[in-house]
Enzyme design. Structure first.
Site, PDB file in Angstrom:
ATOM      1  N   VAL A 214       8.613   7.865  32.295  1.00  0.00           N
ATOM      2  CA  VAL A 214       7.883   9.053  31.883  1.00  0.00           C
ATOM      3  C   VAL A 214       6.453   8.847  32.353  1.00  0.00           C
TER       4      VAL A 214
ATOM      5  N   LYS B 163       0.796  -1.236   0.000  1.00  0.00           N
ATOM      6  CA  LYS B 163       0.000   0.000   0.000  1.00  0.00           C
ATOM      7  C   LYS B 163       0.828   1.286   0.000  1.00  0.00           C
TER       8      LYS B 163
ATOM      9  N   LYS C   2      20.643   4.343   8.594  1.00  0.00           N
ATOM     10  CA  LYS C   2      22.084   4.095   8.425  1.00  0.00           C
ATOM     11  C   LYS C   2      22.748   5.172   7.583  1.00  0.00           C
TER      12      LYS C   2
ATOM     13  N   HIS D 183      46.695  -9.973   9.206  1.00  0.00           N
ATOM     14  CA  HIS D 183      47.280  -8.933  10.050  1.00  0.00           C
ATOM     15  C   HIS D 183      47.636  -7.719   9.195  1.00  0.00           C
TER      16      HIS D 183
ATOM     17  N   LEU E   4      13.669  -7.883  13.034  1.00  0.00           N
ATOM     18  CA  LEU E   4      14.859  -7.521  12.281  1.00  0.00           C
ATOM     19  C   LEU E   4      14.679  -7.892  10.816  1.00  0.00           C
ATOM     20  N   ALA E   5      15.267  -7.064   9.952  1.00  0.00           N
ATOM     21  CA  ALA E   5      15.100  -7.276   8.516  1.00  0.00           C
ATOM     22  C   ALA E   5      15.685  -8.614   8.066  1.00  0.00           C
TER      23      ALA E   5
ATOM     24  N   GLY F 185      -4.524  -4.442   0.926  1.00  0.00           N
ATOM     25  CA  GLY F 185      -5.174  -5.752   0.837  1.00  0.00           C
ATOM     26  C   GLY F 185      -5.939  -6.099   2.103  1.00  0.00           C
TER      27      GLY F 185
ATOM     28  N   GLY G 119       9.180  -1.814   2.376  1.00  0.00           N
ATOM     29  CA  GLY G 119       8.611  -1.715   3.728  1.00  0.00           C
ATOM     30  C   GLY G 119       9.290  -0.709   4.628  1.00  0.00           C
TER      31      GLY G 119
HETATM   32  P1  FAD Z   1       7.683  -4.095   7.136  1.00  0.00           P
HETATM   33  O1  FAD Z   1       9.012  -3.701   6.638  1.00  0.00           O
HETATM   34  O2  FAD Z   1       7.020  -3.248   8.134  1.00  0.00           O
HETATM   35  O3  FAD Z   1       6.778  -4.223   5.833  1.00  0.00           O
HETATM   36  C1  FAD Z   1       5.416  -4.457   5.878  1.00  0.00           C
HETATM   37  C2  FAD Z   1       4.784  -3.757   4.688  1.00  0.00           C
HETATM   38  O4  FAD Z   1       3.426  -4.169   4.598  1.00  0.00           O
HETATM   39  C3  FAD Z   1       4.745  -2.249   4.832  1.00  0.00           C
HETATM   40  O5  FAD Z   1       5.415  -1.637   3.750  1.00  0.00           O
HETATM   41  C4  FAD Z   1       3.269  -1.900   4.853  1.00  0.00           C
HETATM   42  O6  FAD Z   1       2.976  -0.712   4.127  1.00  0.00           O
HETATM   43  C5  FAD Z   1       2.652  -3.095   4.159  1.00  0.00           C
HETATM   44  N1  FAD Z   1       1.265  -3.358   4.537  1.00  0.00           N
HETATM   45  C6  FAD Z   1       0.755  -3.476   5.793  1.00  0.00           C
HETATM   46  N2  FAD Z   1      -0.552  -3.796   5.730  1.00  0.00           N
HETATM   47  C7  FAD Z   1      -0.872  -3.863   4.420  1.00  0.00           C
HETATM   48  C8  FAD Z   1      -2.066  -4.164   3.723  1.00  0.00           C
HETATM   49  N3  FAD Z   1      -3.199  -4.452   4.362  1.00  0.00           N
HETATM   50  N4  FAD Z   1      -2.034  -4.151   2.378  1.00  0.00           N
HETATM   51  C9  FAD Z   1      -0.893  -3.860   1.706  1.00  0.00           C
HETATM   52  N5  FAD Z   1       0.269  -3.587   2.315  1.00  0.00           N
HETATM   53  C10 FAD Z   1       0.275  -3.594   3.650  1.00  0.00           C
HETATM   54  N6  FAD Z   1      16.247  -4.074  11.117  1.00  0.00           N
HETATM   55  C11 FAD Z   1      17.482  -4.528  10.844  1.00  0.00           C
HETATM   56  O7  FAD Z   1      17.662  -5.736  10.673  1.00  0.00           O
HETATM   57  N7  FAD Z   1      18.551  -3.671  10.750  1.00  0.00           N
HETATM   58  C12 FAD Z   1      18.414  -2.348  10.936  1.00  0.00           C
HETATM   59  O8  FAD Z   1      19.386  -1.609  10.846  1.00  0.00           O
HETATM   60  C13 FAD Z   1      17.125  -1.844  11.237  1.00  0.00           C
HETATM   61  N8  FAD Z   1      16.938  -0.530  11.427  1.00  0.00           N
HETATM   62  C14 FAD Z   1      15.685  -0.065  11.693  1.00  0.00           C
HETATM   63  C15 FAD Z   1      15.527   1.290  11.926  1.00  0.00           C
HETATM   64  C16 FAD Z   1      14.282   1.798  12.200  1.00  0.00           C
HETATM   65  C17 FAD Z   1      14.121   3.282  12.430  1.00  0.00           C
HETATM   66  C18 FAD Z   1      13.157   0.931  12.255  1.00  0.00           C
HETATM   67  C19 FAD Z   1      11.783   1.466  12.540  1.00  0.00           C
HETATM   68  C20 FAD Z   1      13.305  -0.419  12.040  1.00  0.00           C
HETATM   69  C21 FAD Z   1      14.577  -0.932  11.764  1.00  0.00           C
HETATM   70  N9  FAD Z   1      14.790  -2.294  11.561  1.00  0.00           N
HETATM   71  C22 FAD Z   1      16.044  -2.762  11.308  1.00  0.00           C
HETATM   72  C23 FAD Z   1      13.681  -3.269  11.603  1.00  0.00           C
HETATM   73  C24 FAD Z   1      13.209  -3.611  10.189  1.00  0.00           C
HETATM   74  O9  FAD Z   1      12.808  -2.428   9.545  1.00  0.00           O
HETATM   75  C25 FAD Z   1      12.049  -4.605  10.240  1.00  0.00           C
HETATM   76  O10 FAD Z   1      12.429  -5.733  10.991  1.00  0.00           O
HETATM   77  C26 FAD Z   1      11.655  -5.049   8.845  1.00  0.00           C
HETATM   78  O11 FAD Z   1      11.253  -3.952   8.074  1.00  0.00           O
HETATM   79  C27 FAD Z   1      10.527  -6.086   8.908  1.00  0.00           C
HETATM   80  O12 FAD Z   1      10.092  -6.413   7.631  1.00  0.00           O
HETATM   81  P2  FAD Z   1       8.577  -6.839   7.361  1.00  0.00           P
HETATM   82  O13 FAD Z   1       8.503  -7.071   5.900  1.00  0.00           O
HETATM   83  O14 FAD Z   1       8.177  -7.900   8.276  1.00  0.00           O
HETATM   84  O15 FAD Z   1       7.702  -5.574   7.740  1.00  0.00           O
HETATM   85  P1  NAI Z   2      13.522  -1.764  21.801  1.00  0.00           P
HETATM   86  O1  NAI Z   2      12.655  -2.845  22.265  1.00  0.00           O
HETATM   87  O2  NAI Z   2      14.846  -2.051  21.214  1.00  0.00           O
HETATM   88  O3  NAI Z   2      13.811  -0.761  23.000  1.00  0.00           O
HETATM   89  C1  NAI Z   2      12.797  -0.092  23.676  1.00  0.00           C
HETATM   90  C2  NAI Z   2      13.357   0.422  24.981  1.00  0.00           C
HETATM   91  O4  NAI Z   2      12.410   1.274  25.561  1.00  0.00           O
HETATM   92  C3  NAI Z   2      13.664  -0.674  25.989  1.00  0.00           C
HETATM   93  O5  NAI Z   2      14.945  -0.497  26.499  1.00  0.00           O
HETATM   94  C4  NAI Z   2      12.578  -0.490  27.036  1.00  0.00           C
HETATM   95  O6  NAI Z   2      12.985  -0.860  28.332  1.00  0.00           O
HETATM   96  C5  NAI Z   2      12.319   0.992  26.946  1.00  0.00           C
HETATM   97  N1  NAI Z   2      10.996   1.413  27.372  1.00  0.00           N
HETATM   98  C6  NAI Z   2       9.812   0.810  27.135  1.00  0.00           C
HETATM   99  N2  NAI Z   2       8.810   1.521  27.667  1.00  0.00           N
HETATM  100  C7  NAI Z   2       9.364   2.612  28.255  1.00  0.00           C
HETATM  101  C8  NAI Z   2       8.855   3.724  28.958  1.00  0.00           C
HETATM  102  N3  NAI Z   2       7.557   3.869  29.171  1.00  0.00           N
HETATM  103  N4  NAI Z   2       9.721   4.652  29.423  1.00  0.00           N
HETATM  104  C9  NAI Z   2      11.061   4.510  29.199  1.00  0.00           C
HETATM  105  N5  NAI Z   2      11.592   3.477  28.540  1.00  0.00           N
HETATM  106  C10 NAI Z   2      10.762   2.541  28.065  1.00  0.00           C
HETATM  107  O7  NAI Z   2      12.599  -0.900  20.793  1.00  0.00           O
HETATM  108  P2  NAI Z   2      12.932   0.251  19.760  1.00  0.00           P
HETATM  109  O8  NAI Z   2      14.222   0.907  20.078  1.00  0.00           O
HETATM  110  O9  NAI Z   2      11.712   1.078  19.654  1.00  0.00           O
HETATM  111  O10 NAI Z   2      13.122  -0.560  18.421  1.00  0.00           O
HETATM  112  C11 NAI Z   2      12.095  -1.425  17.945  1.00  0.00           C
HETATM  113  C12 NAI Z   2      12.685  -2.530  17.132  1.00  0.00           C
HETATM  114  O11 NAI Z   2      13.140  -2.060  15.875  1.00  0.00           O
HETATM  115  C13 NAI Z   2      13.914  -3.154  17.789  1.00  0.00           C
HETATM  116  O12 NAI Z   2      13.548  -4.122  18.726  1.00  0.00           O
HETATM  117  C14 NAI Z   2      14.600  -3.765  16.616  1.00  0.00           C
HETATM  118  O13 NAI Z   2      14.060  -5.038  16.399  1.00  0.00           O
HETATM  119  C15 NAI Z   2      14.225  -2.863  15.449  1.00  0.00           C
HETATM  120  N6  NAI Z   2      15.362  -2.010  15.102  1.00  0.00           N
HETATM  121  C16 NAI Z   2      16.546  -2.577  14.736  1.00  0.00           C
HETATM  122  C17 NAI Z   2      17.636  -1.817  14.435  1.00  0.00           C
HETATM  123  C18 NAI Z   2      18.908  -2.477  14.086  1.00  0.00           C
HETATM  124  O14 NAI Z   2      18.911  -3.662  13.849  1.00  0.00           O
HETATM  125  N7  NAI Z   2      20.023  -1.750  14.017  1.00  0.00           N
HETATM  126  C19 NAI Z   2      17.579  -0.359  14.436  1.00  0.00           C
HETATM  127  C20 NAI Z   2      16.303   0.140  14.857  1.00  0.00           C
HETATM  128  C21 NAI Z   2      15.260  -0.665  15.134  1.00  0.00           C
END
Ligand code: FAD
Ligand code: NAI
Length: 471
Positions: free
Chosen positions: A242, A37, A54, A450, A325-326, A118, A43
């Site tokens: 908070v 969508k 990144k 090394h 995680l992706a 969908g 995603g």
């Molecule tokens: P999503 O990527 O959320 O994709 C789901 C898709 O489904 C979306 O595009 C949505 O629009 C679509 N969708 C939902 N409902 C419908 C519907 N009814 N019809 C049609 N389309 C629909 N992970 C890492 O491994 N490394 C990282 O460095 C990392 N950094 C991140 C940084 C941030 C700020 C965030 C928020 C996440 C990060 N993640 C990272 C987590 C990673 O983005 C997710 O784990 C990953 O995108 C999951 O893939 P997914 O396909 O399951 O879901």
């Molecule tokens: P997170 O689960 O990593 O961390 C959330 C944190 O917020 C925890 O430490 C928790 O104790 C704290 N928390 C929860 N409620 C709170 C409250 N009321 N007040 C204060 N602290 C509170 O979740 P986050 O950082 O939002 O990321 C979500 C997910 O996105 C991650 O779990 C990860 O899977 C994915 N992600 C992965 C990245 C990567 O692989 N580099 C980068 C960014 C996101």
């Protein structure tokens, strides 16, 4: 509405889970439709997650390094200026290139791509509200739910993506806020705190628990990380909750309190980032129409072959169990198609690496010390600091360490935890070792080039069963 055409595989969601399953399905000879969508593929990860964050982390690090870390290297720079607009443009260019790349791969592999939302009409049919208007239906022998996740909101604080932001707003701020408060010291919180702090914001991180890093990070490494990030200027308020918040004028006020119950305090900032975790997204999918069940946290319930209660409807990625995680989503996407096509597939959930892309990076795979203690598993620890590694010393990047955990009897590797330069790349070696059931001695007896940072990895392995040479 057009006639429903029966496909082998219909996927709802074009994120990493959905798009990888679509390509893999097509490669396996299935007729595939993927519904997304957002208007672009990839995603959360490609559009507003992994990739844009990144880009900002990489370029803000470069800026910060040029400002603060060139003199000792013999580089004298003149007037250094931040062009935030261009920094954002560079990010957008990376995102656009990658999302278009996925669209190209769809064409190349013959995946049908429907831009729209969908929802289940019945067990085999998805109704699609097309982004361009109108509606169509598509029927599938197999259906995969891959709708991902969304930011968990903080009760009482409405996210407007300007003053109170989720990560989506935090990667697109139009100016550097003077003050930024981050609720949640997990991965999103720390990555975004790093970006804006490097660009000049005064950043406070409020974390409910007594340790930062979110779930999974080894406690010793989390402590070391906090110390390093504090030196970089981040202010931490751990064991702090908070209580409430409100936007007044051009400031956001947060009332905070010690988690143990203590004195209340108010923090005022220009921007507040809510980063307290993500939750599965299934809104509007019509799961109740077909009887697909969710657990108490909203995750789609599946079995080991990713089947929901209705066996031909499967589910992968953030919307179901496991780390969000992706690369986890990607592994599941390949496995689910293999289950559909061949009847067998495989993902080793004990061996999924995590990386936090701060500087230095933090990366881990396998079990942490606290996991092992909790499970009553005996272990041996070996660690090696980057301050004793020749490459890290040469690069003047000596903060951090490699830490290994191994079984005291068999020496089999149980976990690897790294904080240090390039930890995110180095963890691949730990992941491979763990996947192959290596012992720490196997790693230590493998020749490492090394001078490389990877030698610290080898020496940590040596420290686990014997002694490292350079310590
Ligand atoms: P999503 O990527 O959320 O994709 C789901 C898709 O489904 C979306 O595009 C949505 O629009 C679509 N969708 C939902 N409902 C419908 C519907 N009814 N019809 C049609 N389309 C629909 N992970 C890492 O491994 N490394 C990282 O460095 C990392 N950094 C991140 C940084 C941030 C700020 C965030 C928020 C996440 C990060 N993640 C990272 C987590 C990673 O983005 C997710 O784990 C990953 O995108 C999951 O893939 P997914 O396909 O399951 O879901
Ligand atoms: P997170 O689960 O990593 O961390 C959330 C944190 O917020 C925890 O430490 C928790 O104790 C704290 N928390 C929860 N409620 C709170 C409250 N009321 N007040 C204060 N602290 C509170 O979740 P986050 O950082 O939002 O990321 C979500 C997910 O996105 C991650 O779990 C990860 O899977 C994915 N992600 C992965 C990245 C990567 O692989 N580099 C980068 C960014 C996101």
């Amino acid at each position: 509405a057009t006639e429903a055409e029966q496909k082998d595989l219909v996927i709802v969601g074009g994120g990493v889970a959905g798009y990888v399953a679509a390509i893999k399905g097509a490669q396996e000879g299935l007729k595939v439709t993927c519904i997304e969508k957002r208007g672009t593929l990839g995603g959360t990860c490609l559009n507003v997650g992994c990739i844009p964050s990144k880009s900002l982390l990489n370029n803000s690090h470069l800026y910060h390094q040029i400002l603060h870390d060139t003199k000792q290297r013999g580089i004298e720079v003149g007037d250094v200026k931040l062009n935030l607009g261009q920094l954002m443009k560079a990010k957008d260019t990376s995102v656009a290139g990658l999302t278009k790349g996925v669209e190209f791969l769809f064409k190349k592999n013959g995946v049908e791509y429907l831009k729209g939302t969908g929802a289940f009409q019945d067990e085999h049919t998805i109704k699609v509200q097309l982004n361009d208007g109108g509606e169509t239906t598509v029927a599938g022998k197999n259906i995969i739910i891959a709708t991902g996740s969304e930011a968990t909101p903080f009760p009482g604080l409405e996210i407007d993506e300007k003053r109170v932001v989720s990560s989506t707003g935090a990667i697109a701020l139009e100016k550097v806020p003077e003050t930024l408060t981050v609720i949640g010291g997990g991965i999103i919180g720390l990555e975004m705190a790093s970006v804006w702090s490097r660009l000049g914001s005064k950043v406070t991180v409020v974390e409910y628990l007594d340790a930062i890093g979110g779930p999974g990070m080894d406690a010793e490494i989390a402590k070391a990380t906090q110390k390093i990030l504090k030196k970089q200027g981040l202010i931490f308020k751990t064991q702090t909750k908070v209580i409430s918040g409100d936007v007044s004028g051009d400031k956001v006020k947060l009332n905070i309190d010690s988690a143990k119950g203590g004195k209340e305090e108010t923090i005022e900032s220009d921007v507040v980032l809510v980063a307290i975790g993500r939750r599965p997204f299934t809104g509007g999918l019509g799961l109740e129409e077909v009887g697909v069940e969710l657990d108490e946290r909203g995750r789609v319930i599946i079995d080991q072959e990713y089947r929901t209660k209705i066996p031909h409807i499967r589910c992968i990625g953030d919307v179901t169990f496991g780390p969000m995680l992706a690369h986890k989503a990607e592994e599941e996407a390949v496995a689910v198609v293999e289950y559909i096509k061949k009847g067998y597939g495989h993902v080793n959930y004990g061996c999924i690496p995590s990386v936090m892309y701060t500087f230095p990076e933090v990366a881990w795979v396998g079990q942490s010390e606290q996991d092992l203690k909790k499970a009553g598993v005996k272990y041996r620890v070996g660690s090696f600091p980057f301050s004793a590694n020749s490459r890290a010393k040469t690069n003047l990047d000596t903060e951090g360490m490699v830490k290994m955990l191994a079984d005291p009897e068999t020496d089999r590797l149980l976990g690897v935890h790294i904080i240090g330069p390039n930890a995110g790349e180095m963890i691949a070696e730990g992941t491979l070792a763990l996947e192959y059931g290596a012992s720490s001695e196997d790693i230590a007896r493998t020749c490492h080039a090394h001078p490389t940072l990877a030698e610290a990895f080898k020496e940590a392995a040596m420290a686990t069963y014997s002694k490292p040479i350079h310590m």
